[in-house]
Design a protein around this motif. Structure first.
Motif, PDB file in Angstrom:
ATOM      1  N   THR A 132       0.843  -1.193   0.000  1.00 48.84           N
ATOM      2  CA  THR A 132       0.000   0.000   0.000  1.00 48.84           C
ATOM      3  C   THR A 132       0.879   1.244   0.000  1.00 48.84           C
ATOM      4  N   LEU A 133       2.015   1.140   0.712  1.00 47.77           N
ATOM      5  CA  LEU A 133       2.959   2.248   0.830  1.00 47.77           C
ATOM      6  C   LEU A 133       4.359   1.700   1.027  1.00 47.77           C
ATOM      7  N   THR A 134       5.336   2.291   0.317  1.00 51.16           N
ATOM      8  CA  THR A 134       6.752   1.995   0.509  1.00 51.16           C
ATOM      9  C   THR A 134       7.395   3.241   1.096  1.00 51.16           C
ATOM     10  N   THR A 135       8.309   3.071   2.075  1.00 49.26           N
ATOM     11  CA  THR A 135       8.804   4.224   2.826  1.00 49.26           C
ATOM     12  C   THR A 135      10.331   4.339   2.774  1.00 49.26           C
ATOM     13  N   PRO A 136      10.927   4.669   1.632  1.00 56.03           N
ATOM     14  CA  PRO A 136      12.386   4.788   1.553  1.00 56.03           C
ATOM     15  C   PRO A 136      12.901   6.090   2.166  1.00 56.03           C
ATOM     16  N   ASN A 137      14.086   5.995   2.787  1.00 58.74           N
ATOM     17  CA  ASN A 137      14.767   7.222   3.194  1.00 58.74           C
ATOM     18  C   ASN A 137      15.593   7.729   2.019  1.00 58.74           C
ATOM     19  N   VAL A 138      16.403   8.757   2.220  1.00 57.36           N
ATOM     20  CA  VAL A 138      17.118   9.378   1.102  1.00 57.36           C
ATOM     21  C   VAL A 138      18.043   8.390   0.377  1.00 57.36           C
ATOM     22  N   PRO A 139      18.958   7.682   1.066  1.00 60.10           N
ATOM     23  CA  PRO A 139      19.819   6.743   0.337  1.00 60.10           C
ATOM     24  C   PRO A 139      19.063   5.573  -0.261  1.00 60.10           C
ATOM     25  N   GLU A 140      18.009   5.106   0.401  1.00 61.36           N
ATOM     26  CA  GLU A 140      17.216   4.004  -0.145  1.00 61.36           C
ATOM     27  C   GLU A 140      16.490   4.423  -1.416  1.00 61.36           C
ATOM     28  N   LEU A 141      15.970   5.657  -1.420  1.00 63.87           N
ATOM     29  CA  LEU A 141      15.298   6.161  -2.612  1.00 63.87           C
ATOM     30  C   LEU A 141      16.269   6.227  -3.785  1.00 63.87           C
ATOM     31  N   VAL A 142      17.492   6.667  -3.526  1.00 64.03           N
ATOM     32  CA  VAL A 142      18.520   6.712  -4.572  1.00 64.03           C
ATOM     33  C   VAL A 142      18.790   5.310  -5.106  1.00 64.03           C
ATOM     34  N   ALA A 143      18.935   4.326  -4.209  1.00 65.51           N
ATOM     35  CA  ALA A 143      19.213   2.953  -4.619  1.00 65.51           C
ATOM     36  C   ALA A 143      18.072   2.348  -5.429  1.00 65.51           C
ATOM     37  N   LEU A 144      16.867   2.854  -5.221  1.00 70.18           N
ATOM     38  CA  LEU A 144      15.695   2.358  -5.943  1.00 70.18           C
ATOM     39  C   LEU A 144      15.410   3.150  -7.219  1.00 70.18           C
ATOM     40  N   GLY A 145      16.327   4.047  -7.579  1.00 66.38           N
ATOM     41  CA  GLY A 145      16.179   4.779  -8.831  1.00 66.38           C
ATOM     42  C   GLY A 145      15.621   6.171  -8.705  1.00 66.38           C
ATOM     43  N   GLY A 146      15.492   6.666  -7.479  1.00 67.77           N
ATOM     44  CA  GLY A 146      15.000   8.018  -7.282  1.00 67.77           C
ATOM     45  C   GLY A 146      13.512   8.158  -7.589  1.00 67.77           C
ATOM     46  N   HIS A 147      13.062   9.393  -7.622  1.00 63.99           N
ATOM     47  CA  HIS A 147      11.639   9.645  -7.895  1.00 63.99           C
ATOM     48  C   HIS A 147      11.240   9.122  -9.273  1.00 63.99           C
ATOM     49  N   ASP A 148      12.117   9.240 -10.241  1.00 64.46           N
ATOM     50  CA  ASP A 148      11.803   8.747 -11.586  1.00 64.46           C
ATOM     51  C   ASP A 148      11.620   7.240 -11.585  1.00 64.46           C
ATOM     52  N   GLY A 149      12.499   6.551 -10.867  1.00 71.34           N
ATOM     53  CA  GLY A 149      12.400   5.102 -10.795  1.00 71.34           C
ATOM     54  C   GLY A 149      11.132   4.643 -10.110  1.00 71.34           C
ATOM     55  N   MET A 150      10.759   5.324  -9.047  1.00 71.33           N
ATOM     56  CA  MET A 150       9.534   4.955  -8.338  1.00 71.33           C
ATOM     57  C   MET A 150       8.309   5.267  -9.191  1.00 71.33           C
ATOM     58  N   ALA A 151       8.341   6.402  -9.892  1.00 70.44           N
ATOM     59  CA  ALA A 151       7.222   6.756 -10.764  1.00 70.44           C
ATOM     60  C   ALA A 151       7.046   5.730 -11.872  1.00 70.44           C
ATOM     61  N   ALA A 152       8.169   5.254 -12.411  1.00 68.96           N
ATOM     62  CA  ALA A 152       8.102   4.256 -13.484  1.00 68.96           C
ATOM     63  C   ALA A 152       7.470   2.951 -12.999  1.00 68.96           C
ATOM     64  N   ARG A 153       7.651   2.655 -11.731  1.00 72.54           N
ATOM     65  CA  ARG A 153       7.059   1.437 -11.168  1.00 72.54           C
ATOM     66  C   ARG A 153       5.577   1.615 -10.861  1.00 72.54           C
ATOM     67  N   GLY A 154       5.135   2.873 -10.720  1.00 74.29           N
ATOM     68  CA  GLY A 154       3.746   3.139 -10.407  1.00 74.29           C
ATOM     69  C   GLY A 154       3.374   2.837  -8.968  1.00 74.29           C
ATOM     70  N   VAL A 155       4.372   2.900  -8.051  1.00 68.15           N
ATOM     71  CA  VAL A 155       4.086   2.580  -6.657  1.00 68.15           C
ATOM     72  C   VAL A 155       3.752   3.839  -5.866  1.00 68.15           C
ATOM     73  N   THR A 156       3.040   3.641  -4.779  1.00 68.62           N
ATOM     74  CA  THR A 156       2.774   4.711  -3.828  1.00 68.62           C
ATOM     75  C   THR A 156       3.882   4.682  -2.789  1.00 68.62           C
ATOM     76  N   TYR A 157       4.506   5.838  -2.540  1.00 70.91           N
ATOM     77  CA  TYR A 157       5.635   5.828  -1.616  1.00 70.91           C
ATOM     78  C   TYR A 157       5.718   7.116  -0.812  1.00 70.91           C
ATOM     79  N   LEU A 158       6.413   7.014   0.315  1.00 72.80           N
ATOM     80  CA  LEU A 158       6.703   8.164   1.161  1.00 72.80           C
ATOM     81  C   LEU A 158       8.205   8.374   1.121  1.00 72.80           C
TER      82      LEU A 158
END
Length: 249
Positions: A132-158
């Motif tokens: 329902t929600l993924t909660t990455p911190n700053v380095p985790e978000l970078v490792a997951l591809g940043g905002h662009d990477g998360m948007a491409a996956r179509g996930v809801t995140y904090l």
């Protein structure tokens, strides 16, 4: 109101500040019933992690099955997983559930110790799709591809902003198709930040289990974390634990 049942799937922190222990304290303080599926044992304190020993995937699956089949579950929080195999079996088990799932993609402890290898991080994809929600911190978000990477996956995140620079801490809730929801506060200066991510994600899961809409659940969870930061007991010589039992929900 029926006591909300929250299952935490995460690692154990021997010092009590993060992981399963932080989740149990948070869920209990916020009026939920905490259950656990322990993915790994860690030897750690406020100074760092000295040893990690993962559970078997079969044992993790058995713990999930035992909780779900008897007591039932209203929400799930996922934290440290320990291995790609455990990530896979967790995704398999949770795929059959229709309850809110909050996934904290734990990769690095507050102390800096690595808690997920590249194979495990790659296995996060299926869990992010289920969550329902993924909660990455700053380095985790970078490792997951940043905002662009998360948007491409179509996930809801904090996107949590506590690791960013500046006096203003911004957490950004991103729901596909909606404008980003920015929640901000003045930085609380303290070295006692051990377990903030665990506490936040389990608090969000508890509020979701109580029926709150996602933005409100996130906002109330943030306030609980901020209260716990201010109430930190001052233990340890490093990154100390939060004051869960003195925090206001």
């Amino acid at each position: 109101m029926t006591l909300p049942r929250i299952l935490s799937i995460a690692g154990s922190d021997s010092s009590g500040g993060a992981g399963i222990q932080a989740d149990i304290k948070t869920i209990t303080m916020l009026g939920g019933y905490a259950m656990t599926a322990i993915t790994a044992l860690t030897a750690q304190n406020t100074l760092g992690v000295t040893m990690v020993e993962a559970a078997s995937p079969a044992m993790v699956a058995a713990q999930i099955d035992a909780c779900v089949s008897d007591i039932g579950v209203d929400a799930v929080k996922i934290g440290m997983l320990g291995s790609a195999e455990i990530a896979a079996v967790v995704a398999e088990r949770l795929g059959a559930l229709t309850v809110p799932i909050v996934f904290d993609p734990v990769m690095i402890a507050t102390s800096g110790a690595a808690l997920a290898d590249n194979e495990t991080i790659a296995a996060f994809e299926r869990l992010m799709a289920l969550a329902t929600l993924t909660t990455p911190n700053v380095p985790e978000l970078v490792a997951l591809g940043g905002h662009d990477g998360m948007a491409a996956r179509g996930v809801t995140y904090l996107a949590k902003g506590g690791d960013a620079e500046g006096e203003r801490v911004e957490d950004v809730l991103v729901v596909p198709g909606e404008a980003p929801h920015v929640m901000a506060g003045t930085r609380i200066h303290t070295r006692h930040t051990h377990g903030t991510g665990c506490t936040l994600s389990s608090a969000i899961a508890t509020w979701l289990a109580k029926g709150l809409p996602l933005p409100e659940a996130v906002d109330r969870a943030r306030l609980f974390v901020r209260s716990a930061l201010r109430a930190a007991p001052g233990f340890g010589a490093g990154s100390g634990p939060l004051g869960h039992t003195e925090a206001r929900g």
